[in-house]
Design a protein around this motif. Sequence first.
Motif, short mmCIF file in Angstrom:
data_model
loop_
_atom_site.label_atom_id
_atom_site.label_comp_id
_atom_site.label_asym_id
_atom_site.label_seq_id
_atom_site.Cartn_x
_atom_site.Cartn_y
_atom_site.Cartn_z
N TYR A 155 8.56 -5.02 -10.35
CA TYR A 155 8.62 -6.24 -9.54
C TYR A 155 7.25 -6.84 -9.23
CZ TYR A 155 13.53 -5.07 -8.50
OH TYR A 155 14.88 -4.80 -8.59
N GLN A 156 6.28 -6.66 -10.10
CA GLN A 156 4.94 -7.15 -9.76
C GLN A 156 4.88 -8.66 -9.59
OE1 GLN A 156 1.75 -6.89 -12.70
NE2 GLN A 156 3.24 -6.38 -14.28
N GLN A 157 5.86 -9.39 -10.07
CA GLN A 157 5.86 -10.84 -9.91
C GLN A 157 5.96 -11.25 -8.45
OE1 GLN A 157 8.36 -9.08 -11.21
NE2 GLN A 157 10.37 -9.92 -10.72
N HIS A 158 6.38 -10.32 -7.59
CA HIS A 158 6.49 -10.62 -6.16
C HIS A 158 5.24 -10.21 -5.39
CE1 HIS A 158 10.59 -11.60 -6.93
NE2 HIS A 158 10.98 -10.37 -7.16
N LEU A 159 4.29 -9.56 -6.04
CA LEU A 159 3.14 -8.99 -5.34
C LEU A 159 1.91 -9.89 -5.42
CD1 LEU A 159 3.38 -5.26 -6.49
CD2 LEU A 159 3.49 -6.06 -4.12
N LYS A 160 1.14 -9.89 -4.36
CA LYS A 160 -0.17 -10.53 -4.34
C LYS A 160 -1.27 -9.49 -4.58
CE LYS A 160 -2.89 -13.83 -1.60
NZ LYS A 160 -2.89 -14.67 -0.37
N GLY A 161 -1.01 -8.26 -4.13
CA GLY A 161 -1.96 -7.18 -4.32
C GLY A 161 -1.29 -5.83 -4.14
N LEU A 162 -1.86 -4.81 -4.82
CA LEU A 162 -1.31 -3.45 -4.80
C LEU A 162 -2.43 -2.47 -4.46
CD1 LEU A 162 0.97 -1.35 -5.57
CD2 LEU A 162 0.08 -1.50 -7.92
N LEU A 178 0.85 -1.20 0.00
CA LEU A 178 0.00 0.00 0.00
C LEU A 178 0.88 1.23 0.00
CD1 LEU A 178 -3.16 0.72 2.16
CD2 LEU A 178 -1.40 2.45 1.85
N GLY A 179 0.69 2.08 -1.01
CA GLY A 179 1.41 3.34 -1.07
C GLY A 179 0.44 4.49 -1.05
N HIS A 180 0.65 5.41 -0.12
CA HIS A 180 -0.22 6.58 0.01
C HIS A 180 0.54 7.84 -0.41
CE1 HIS A 180 -1.71 10.07 2.47
NE2 HIS A 180 -2.81 9.72 1.85
N SER A 181 -0.07 8.66 -1.27
CA SER A 181 0.52 9.92 -1.73
C SER A 181 1.85 9.62 -2.43
CB SER A 181 0.67 10.87 -0.54
OG SER A 181 0.98 12.18 -0.96
N TRP A 182 2.96 10.21 -1.97
CA TRP A 182 4.26 9.87 -2.56
C TRP A 182 4.47 8.36 -2.52
CZ3 TRP A 182 8.88 9.10 -4.61
CH2 TRP A 182 9.85 8.35 -3.92
N GLY A 183 4.01 7.71 -1.45
CA GLY A 183 4.12 6.26 -1.37
C GLY A 183 3.41 5.57 -2.52
N GLY A 184 2.35 6.21 -3.07
CA GLY A 184 1.65 5.66 -4.22
C GLY A 184 2.49 5.71 -5.48
N ILE A 185 3.29 6.76 -5.61
CA ILE A 185 4.25 6.83 -6.72
C ILE A 185 5.26 5.70 -6.59
CG2 ILE A 185 6.14 8.19 -7.71
CD1 ILE A 185 4.61 10.72 -7.02
N LEU A 186 5.80 5.55 -5.40
CA LEU A 186 6.81 4.52 -5.15
C LEU A 186 6.23 3.12 -5.34
CD1 LEU A 186 9.59 3.62 -4.21
CD2 LEU A 186 8.89 4.08 -1.84
N ALA A 187 5.02 2.88 -4.84
CA ALA A 187 4.40 1.56 -4.94
C ALA A 187 4.12 1.19 -6.40
CB ALA A 187 3.11 1.52 -4.13
N SER A 188 3.58 2.13 -7.16
CA SER A 188 3.26 1.84 -8.56
C SER A 188 4.52 1.63 -9.39
CB SER A 188 2.41 2.97 -9.16
OG SER A 188 3.06 4.22 -9.06
N GLN A 189 5.56 2.43 -9.10
CA GLN A 189 6.82 2.26 -9.83
C GLN A 189 7.48 0.93 -9.46
OE1 GLN A 189 7.80 5.33 -11.84
NE2 GLN A 189 8.52 3.52 -12.93
N TYR A 190 7.36 0.54 -8.19
CA TYR A 190 7.87 -0.76 -7.76
C TYR A 190 7.13 -1.88 -8.49
CZ TYR A 190 8.77 -4.90 -4.98
OH TYR A 190 9.11 -6.19 -4.59
N ALA A 191 5.81 -1.76 -8.57
CA ALA A 191 5.00 -2.81 -9.19
C ALA A 191 5.34 -2.98 -10.67
CB ALA A 191 3.52 -2.49 -9.03
#
Length: 350
Positions: free
Chosen positions: A165-172, A149-162
């Motif tokens: 590396y989305q192969q490691h994620l179960k949910g975003l 879960l990325g909120h605000s700037w964290g949302g930028i970071l989370a989406s860029q990470y996904a």
Amino acid sequence: MNAYKKIFLVVLGMLCATACGDKQAEKESVSLDAYLKDTSTGIKMGGIKVIEINTPKGKFKVWTKRIGNNPRIKLLLLNGGPGATHEYFECMESFLPQEGIEFIYYDQLGTGNSDNPNDPTFWDLGRYVEEVEQVRQALDLDQSNFYLLGHSWGGILASQYALKYQQHLKGLIISNMMMSAIDYDKYADEVLAKQMDPVVLAKIREIEKNKDFENPQYMELLMPNFYAKHILRLDPDKWPEPVNRSFSKINQSLYVTMQGPSEFGLSGKLEKWDIKKELPKLAVPTLSIGARYDTMDPEHMKWIASQIKNGTYLYCPNGSHMSMYDDQDIYMKGLIKFLKDTDAADQNRK
């Protein structure tokens, strides 16, 4: 005799169905004992784990803290700012434990309890993506349990990470963050600014034009006219303590380097950030959260869910940028539902 036999078979069927249902419920739920069990080895530290990360300029330590234990749902939280701390996520403690959802606080390098190298070259989106990946590995998170879960700037970071590396994620979960700094600037200028008193706006623009951001009048104008309307819709003197505590510790060097000094749009490293065309690449189940009074356009947040292959949208009609506080019931129920629905769908595939 046949009548008794039929009744017996019906009752037996009901008992079997109940037993099967109980086993399924047991399979899907996490017992309180299991949730509270500290599975760490060595000296117990209340779920805290300090992780050593590698950077182009050496090794540093970042701080994490796990709440609960659920082998299938582990939610890593990326706070906003940039440069704030994990602390404003403490409201999660009133909602997620009772649902058996494990979540993990994490202070990004340069913030909160983590090391601060005091070097702006570290404030870089690509480097932070690699930091999150190192944190994931250290916490043993993988596709079977890892929600981000990325909120605000964290949302930028989370989406860029996904995207990498989305192969490691179960949910975003992308919370209160548009996928284009350019669109964000446009929304701030063409929508939010026009909702403000023209006299107040003119004073704010003058201060920004003169780059007089240390002028106390700047925050005196922004707090009632912008923050209390679009960041957190409460009287400033009634803002929740975790929010005030987190914001009081913000790393200004990190904030200005990435965001820029102005509250109306981006002017730092993120000024031209835009991944709208890349969203269809995301196949991981994704929840986009928007709010009516947010600094982020709720229609854009809804659009995000339509661009991702497995996207869902959550709208907070009473919320602003911190809708986990000012539209708390809808935000938390929607988040919990997404986590559980995604887990259930994953279990059904097995």
